[in-house]
Design an enzyme around this catalytic site. Structure first.
Site, PDB file in Angstrom:
ATOM      1  N   LYS A 198       0.846  -1.197   0.000  1.00  0.00           N
ATOM      2  CA  LYS A 198       0.000   0.000   0.000  1.00  0.00           C
ATOM      3  C   LYS A 198       0.880   1.246   0.000  1.00  0.00           C
ATOM      4  CE  LYS A 198      -3.953   1.939   2.578  1.00  0.00           C
ATOM      5  NZ  LYS A 198      -4.844   1.744   3.733  1.00  0.00           N
ATOM      6  N   SER A 234      -9.736   1.773   2.762  1.00  0.00           N
ATOM      7  CA  SER A 234      -8.855   2.492   1.876  1.00  0.00           C
ATOM      8  C   SER A 234      -7.816   1.623   1.171  1.00  0.00           C
ATOM      9  CB  SER A 234      -8.140   3.596   2.646  1.00  0.00           C
ATOM     10  OG  SER A 234      -7.313   3.024   3.653  1.00  0.00           O
ATOM     11  N   SER A 268      -9.923  -0.534   6.995  1.00  0.00           N
ATOM     12  CA  SER A 268      -9.333  -0.416   5.656  1.00  0.00           C
ATOM     13  C   SER A 268      -8.646  -1.640   5.088  1.00  0.00           C
ATOM     14  CB  SER A 268      -8.342   0.745   5.623  1.00  0.00           C
ATOM     15  OG  SER A 268      -9.038   1.926   5.380  1.00  0.00           O
TER      16      SER A 268
HETATM   17  N1  GLN Z   1     -13.173   3.983   6.119  1.00  0.00           N
HETATM   18  C1  GLN Z   1     -12.602   4.454   7.351  1.00  0.00           C
HETATM   19  C2  GLN Z   1     -12.237   5.899   7.236  1.00  0.00           C
HETATM   20  O1  GLN Z   1     -12.472   6.451   6.212  1.00  0.00           O
HETATM   21  C3  GLN Z   1     -11.411   3.622   7.714  1.00  0.00           C
HETATM   22  C4  GLN Z   1     -10.208   3.976   6.963  1.00  0.00           C
HETATM   23  C5  GLN Z   1      -9.009   3.193   7.371  1.00  0.00           C
HETATM   24  O2  GLN Z   1      -9.121   2.174   8.048  1.00  0.00           O
HETATM   25  N2  GLN Z   1      -7.849   3.694   6.988  1.00  0.00           N
HETATM   26  O3  GLN Z   1     -11.733   6.490   8.145  1.00  0.00           O
END
Ligand code: GLN
Length: 479
Positions: free
Chosen positions: A73, A148, A172
């Protein structure tokens, strides 16, 4: 039909790689696969095309991942390889060091194959907020891969990665794993070093593997887990050999079903698949009972206060002085303003504003402090539950993959898609998402298993037994 090299799992790749020639064959197969499918799914920002780039000079002796290509990532620092968090503000940032996880993988003979697209700074659940382009779901190119870590999940699902690393602050790793039909683990907070992970919410962030099956996940955790003096939140707790527990059955395993998780907004097809999976666990000898996690309903609100507060202070360092993008301006203040207004995307600005607000004088007690207190209650819910059960089962996400643009203009509905994953981050407990079926549109459904602190081993054991019974991951998207 014989399996193509790019289709291999980590375990298969390790067995295949006898010498440097095998590794180069694998790399070239994978890179050709990426050439073919990446224009469709757009999971990668970039990848290695040159087979000669593998430095196979180290001996294979004693190396558990020799010659295994890993996709990473884009918020995890890779020495000499641009790490941008899919943000304009970090374009051109070439880290002078490797994150601890990257270092550990390389020490076991693995090498970095690609950098994966993501929501900008990991803020999002759909990969649509990437400053580069949205990644698509290989099961249906009109749908999002989740986020994400959408690029990481999509690359594994479309066989342009053998394995990928993601990060998880509120879901994410698990939510995209669920949307793409792969296995994704968020380890216990402190289990895996965050050194070299570009911080989002420092009290929530964890790095973890996205893989084609549970055994691969355990293999990667064997390498990346463990104490790191470079991360002050890293836990000095012994790491077991995770592959050992895979052979145990689930006879007598105590499983809890939280009644607060089966609520309005949960897609009936997702609910049915999770209930069937639970019934299968009972068949395999587990003991299932209903439990209560009474503060669940506050989790999303608490998360969007704590996570944005931490994000707003973590992102203060991106001001055009030290890293990446700088907007030419006549004085320093104007440079800060222009750099940040042009370098950050809309969702990042929204979160910096929210986070700054909840931390500001007069609001700190009402929002931030209150949220921290409720966070403790959520943690206590899990402490109580784990006195009675070994594993908690739930859906990973309330729905299967949604359409591109469906939730983009409605941040609140996007935030609600993390309802089942967020509590684990707030409490710090480990959770894994594994495939548990397909809906009537043919989209993968994810089952979440939540474990007690530092008990990833039980998650692997429970996940493996179910996977080996159902074999949901035998099915592949046709792209
Ligand atoms: N979807 C969640 C957010 O937007 C989690 C994102 C993540 O785990 N990086 O904060």
């Amino acid at each position: 039909m014989a399996k193509e090299l790019y289709e291999m799992t980590v375990v298969e790749a390790v067995n295949h790689n006898k010498d440097e020639k095998n590794v180069n064959e694998l790399l070239s197969s994978l890179s050709k696969r990426a050439e073919k499918v990446n224009p469709k799914v757009k999971a990668y920002l970039n990848w290695k095309t040159e087979a000669s780039e593998f430095d196979g000079k180290t001996s294979k002796d004693g190396k558990s991942l020799w010659g295994v290509p890993i996709s990473i990532k884009d918020n995890i620092c890779t020495h000499g390889w641009e790490t941008s968090c899919s943000s304009k503000i970090l374009k051109g940032y070439i880290p002078p060091y490797d994150a601890t996880v990257v270092n550990k993988l390389k020490n076991e003979g693995a090498f970095i194959f690609a950098k994966c697209n993501m929501d900008e700074f990991a803020f999002g659940s759909s990969c649509e907020s990437s400053a580069d382009f949205p990644t698509l779901n290989p099961w249906d190119l009109e749908r999002v891969p989740g986020g994400s870590s959408g690029g990481s999940a999509s690359s594994v699902a479309s066989d342009e990665a053998i394995v990928a690393l993601g990060s998880d602050t509120g879901g994410s790793i698990r939510q995209p794993a669920s949307f793409c039909g792969v296995v994704g683990l968020k380890p216990t907070y402190g289990r895996v070093s965050r050194y070299g992970l570009i911080a989002f919410g420092s009290s929530l962030d964890q790095i973890g593997p996205l893989t084609k099956n549970v055994e691969d996940n355990a293999r990667i955790m064997n390498v990346i887990a463990g104490y790191d003096p470079k991360d002050s939140t890293s836990a000095n707790v012994e790491v077991p050999d995770y592959t050992q527990t895979l052979t145990k059955n689930v006879e007598g395993l105590r499983i809890g079903i939280p009644k607060e998780y089966f609520i309005d907004g949960l897609d009936p097809e997702v609910e049915a698949a999770v209930r069937e999976a639970t019934a299968m666990y009972e068949k395999l000898g587990a003991k299932v009972k209903e439990i209560s996690l009474p503060h669940t309903k506050y989790a999303v609100s608490v998360y969007y206060i704590v996570a944005t507060a931490e994000a707003s202070s973590n992102l203060a360092r991106f001001d055009g002085v030290q890293y990446g993008y700088r907007h030419p301006s006549k004085d320093l203040v104007e440079m800060y303003m222009n750099t940040r207004s042009q370098g950050f995307g809309e969702e990042v600005k929204r979160r910096v504003l929210l986070g700054t607000f909840v931390l500001s004088a007069g609001y700190y007690d009402a929002y931030y402090l209150k949220a921290q207190k409720v966070r403790t209650l959520i943690k206590k819910d899990f402490d109580e539950a784990f006195k009675e059960v070994d594993v908690i089962i739930s859906p990973t996400a309330p729905t299967t993959a949604f359409k591109l643009n469906e939730k983009k203009e409605d941040p609140l509905s996007m935030y609600l898609s993390d309802i089942y994953t967020i509590p684990s981050n707030l409490a710090g407990v480990p959770s894994i998402s594994i495939p548990c079926g397909y809906d009537s549109k043919g989209l993968p459904i994810g089952l979440q298993l939540i474990g007690n602190y530092f008990d990833e081993a039980t998650l692997f054991r429970a996940g493996y037994n179910y996977e080996q019974t159902m074999h949901w991951n035998d099915k592949k998207p046709s792209i």
